[in-house]
Design a protein around this motif. Structure first.
Motif, PDB file in Angstrom:
ATOM      1  N   SER A   4     -20.067 -17.698  50.228  1.00 22.53           N
ATOM      2  CA  SER A   4     -19.076 -17.269  49.231  1.00 22.53           C
ATOM      3  C   SER A   4     -19.431 -17.786  47.841  1.00 22.53           C
ATOM      4  CB  SER A   4     -17.671 -17.719  49.631  1.00 22.53           C
ATOM      5  OG  SER A   4     -17.600 -19.124  49.698  1.00 22.53           O
ATOM      6  N   LEU A   5     -20.011 -18.968  47.755  1.00 25.94           N
ATOM      7  CA  LEU A   5     -20.432 -19.503  46.460  1.00 25.94           C
ATOM      8  C   LEU A   5     -21.574 -18.661  45.889  1.00 25.94           C
ATOM      9  CD1 LEU A   5     -20.222 -21.568  44.225  1.00 25.94           C
ATOM     10  CD2 LEU A   5     -21.741 -23.071  45.542  1.00 25.94           C
ATOM     11  N   ILE A   6     -22.491 -18.257  46.727  1.00 28.37           N
ATOM     12  CA  ILE A   6     -23.593 -17.390  46.280  1.00 28.37           C
ATOM     13  C   ILE A   6     -23.040 -16.067  45.753  1.00 28.37           C
ATOM     14  CG2 ILE A   6     -25.611 -16.075  47.051  1.00 28.37           C
ATOM     15  CD1 ILE A   6     -26.167 -18.391  49.011  1.00 28.37           C
ATOM     16  N   LEU A   7     -22.070 -15.502  46.448  1.00 29.60           N
ATOM     17  CA  LEU A   7     -21.470 -14.242  46.008  1.00 29.60           C
ATOM     18  C   LEU A   7     -20.739 -14.413  44.681  1.00 29.60           C
ATOM     19  CD1 LEU A   7     -20.166 -12.784  49.385  1.00 29.60           C
ATOM     20  CD2 LEU A   7     -22.237 -12.175  48.122  1.00 29.60           C
ATOM     21  N   VAL A   8     -20.061 -15.531  44.495  1.00 30.58           N
ATOM     22  CA  VAL A   8     -19.369 -15.810  43.241  1.00 30.58           C
ATOM     23  C   VAL A   8     -20.385 -15.904  42.103  1.00 30.58           C
ATOM     24  CG1 VAL A   8     -18.109 -17.597  41.963  1.00 30.58           C
ATOM     25  CG2 VAL A   8     -17.312 -16.871  44.225  1.00 30.58           C
ATOM     26  N   ILE A   9     -21.492 -16.596  42.346  1.00 29.84           N
ATOM     27  CA  ILE A   9     -22.539 -16.724  41.324  1.00 29.84           C
ATOM     28  C   ILE A   9     -23.116 -15.355  40.982  1.00 29.84           C
ATOM     29  CG2 ILE A   9     -24.857 -17.636  40.886  1.00 29.84           C
ATOM     30  CD1 ILE A   9     -23.966 -20.146  42.515  1.00 29.84           C
ATOM     31  N   VAL A  12     -20.546 -13.417  38.856  1.00 33.72           N
ATOM     32  CA  VAL A  12     -20.477 -13.915  37.475  1.00 33.72           C
ATOM     33  C   VAL A  12     -21.714 -13.475  36.694  1.00 33.72           C
ATOM     34  CG1 VAL A  12     -20.488 -15.998  36.042  1.00 33.72           C
ATOM     35  CG2 VAL A  12     -18.926 -15.829  37.985  1.00 33.72           C
ATOM     36  N   ILE A  13     -22.881 -13.558  37.313  1.00 29.87           N
ATOM     37  CA  ILE A  13     -24.109 -13.103  36.646  1.00 29.87           C
ATOM     38  C   ILE A  13     -24.012 -11.616  36.324  1.00 29.87           C
ATOM     39  CG2 ILE A  13     -26.586 -12.677  36.987  1.00 29.87           C
ATOM     40  CD1 ILE A  13     -26.666 -15.405  38.479  1.00 29.87           C
ATOM     41  N   GLY A  44     -14.819 -10.841  50.272  1.00 30.20           N
ATOM     42  CA  GLY A  44     -13.471 -11.310  50.593  1.00 30.20           C
ATOM     43  C   GLY A  44     -12.517 -11.156  49.429  1.00 30.20           C
ATOM     44  N   GLY A  45     -13.049 -10.903  48.238  1.00 31.40           N
ATOM     45  CA  GLY A  45     -12.227 -10.551  47.101  1.00 31.40           C
ATOM     46  C   GLY A  45     -11.539 -11.669  46.372  1.00 31.40           C
ATOM     47  N   ILE A 161     -13.244 -10.663  37.139  1.00 33.70           N
ATOM     48  CA  ILE A 161     -14.149 -11.435  38.008  1.00 33.70           C
ATOM     49  C   ILE A 161     -13.690 -12.898  38.005  1.00 33.70           C
ATOM     50  CG2 ILE A 161     -16.491 -12.376  38.170  1.00 33.70           C
ATOM     51  CD1 ILE A 161     -17.489  -9.558  37.255  1.00 33.70           C
ATOM     52  N   ILE A 162     -13.402 -13.410  36.825  1.00 31.25           N
ATOM     53  CA  ILE A 162     -12.948 -14.797  36.717  1.00 31.25           C
ATOM     54  C   ILE A 162     -11.584 -14.997  37.388  1.00 31.25           C
ATOM     55  CG2 ILE A 162     -12.197 -16.586  35.073  1.00 31.25           C
ATOM     56  CD1 ILE A 162     -14.422 -15.441  33.184  1.00 31.25           C
ATOM     57  N   VAL A 163     -10.668 -14.049  37.158  1.00 31.00           N
ATOM     58  CA  VAL A 163      -9.327 -14.138  37.770  1.00 31.00           C
ATOM     59  C   VAL A 163      -9.418 -14.149  39.290  1.00 31.00           C
ATOM     60  CG1 VAL A 163      -7.205 -12.817  38.171  1.00 31.00           C
ATOM     61  CG2 VAL A 163      -8.021 -13.178  35.842  1.00 31.00           C
ATOM     62  N   TYR A 164     -10.253 -13.271  39.854  1.00 30.91           N
ATOM     63  CA  TYR A 164     -10.314 -13.166  41.304  1.00 30.91           C
ATOM     64  C   TYR A 164     -11.175 -14.246  41.957  1.00 30.91           C
ATOM     65  CZ  TYR A 164      -7.406  -9.082  41.641  1.00 30.91           C
ATOM     66  OH  TYR A 164      -6.337  -8.234  41.607  1.00 30.91           O
ATOM     67  N   ILE A 165     -11.927 -14.993  41.147  1.00 29.42           N
ATOM     68  CA  ILE A 165     -12.626 -16.152  41.704  1.00 29.42           C
ATOM     69  C   ILE A 165     -11.590 -17.230  42.004  1.00 29.42           C
ATOM     70  CG2 ILE A 165     -14.158 -18.087  41.141  1.00 29.42           C
ATOM     71  CD1 ILE A 165     -15.882 -16.092  39.598  1.00 29.42           C
ATOM     72  N   GLY A 166     -10.603 -17.293  41.064  1.00 29.70           N
ATOM     73  CA  GLY A 166      -9.486 -18.189  41.042  1.00 29.70           C
ATOM     74  C   GLY A 166      -9.304 -19.120  42.121  1.00 29.70           C
TER      75      GLY A 166
END
Length: 166
Positions: A4-9, A12-13, A44-45, A161-166
């Protein structure tokens, strides 16, 4: 590293590249930003501040916005150029000037767009100086409007993207 961290990165990229691509030609800004939303959705959104997960409807609405903005980016500059009396040569000249101007950012992008359209109208379409200036202004305004649309769409998608990383 957790998946999930890889997907977040990656998301963001994609958001950052989408914003940059909204300004620089050659990078499809809003589509790359949308891919960032898609990556979050498929991973997972996440959830927004209210704890609500990203919905498929939300993702599809942003896909529609991305398609509309991308299509308008091709139509708007030509329309602005023709409204100010410019020919197809002005549009081609603006693109050539934009590409040359990329080597002297950011001023070169704007100046190149203007000068490319101006010179194309003057030399290729054989229009007068004032007609060429008018077409060049229309071409530049069309470029700015299209870029503004792309930047706004990519910026809002980056926000989400930032909001849904939340």
């Amino acid at each position: 590293m957790e998946t999930s961290l890889i997907l977040v990165i990656i998301a963001v990229i994609c958001g950052i590249v989408g914003i940059v691509g909204s300004i620089l030609p050659g990078l499809p800004g809003p589509p790359v930003s949308w891919v960032g939303l898609l990556v979050l959705f498929l991973g997972g959104g996440g959830a927004n501040g209210a704890g609500e997960p990203m919905s498929l409807t939300f993702l599809l609405i942003w896909l529609a916005v991305t398609v509309v903005v991308s299509v308008l980016d091709y139509i708007v500059p030509a329309k602005f150029t023709s409204l100010t009396g410019g020919s197809k040569a002005a549009g081609r000249g603006a693109i050539a000037g934009l590409l040359v101007g990329m080597f002297v950012p950011p001023v070169g992008i704007f100046l190149g767009t203007f000068l490319g359209a101006f010179l194309a109208e003057l030399l290729v379409a054989r229009k007068s100086g004032m007609q060429s200036v008018s077409a060049a202004i229309g071409s530049l305004l069309g470029f700015l409007f299209g870029t503004g649309l792309k930047l706004a769409a990519a910026g809002v998608m980056m926000y989400y993207i930032i909001v849904y990383i939340g």
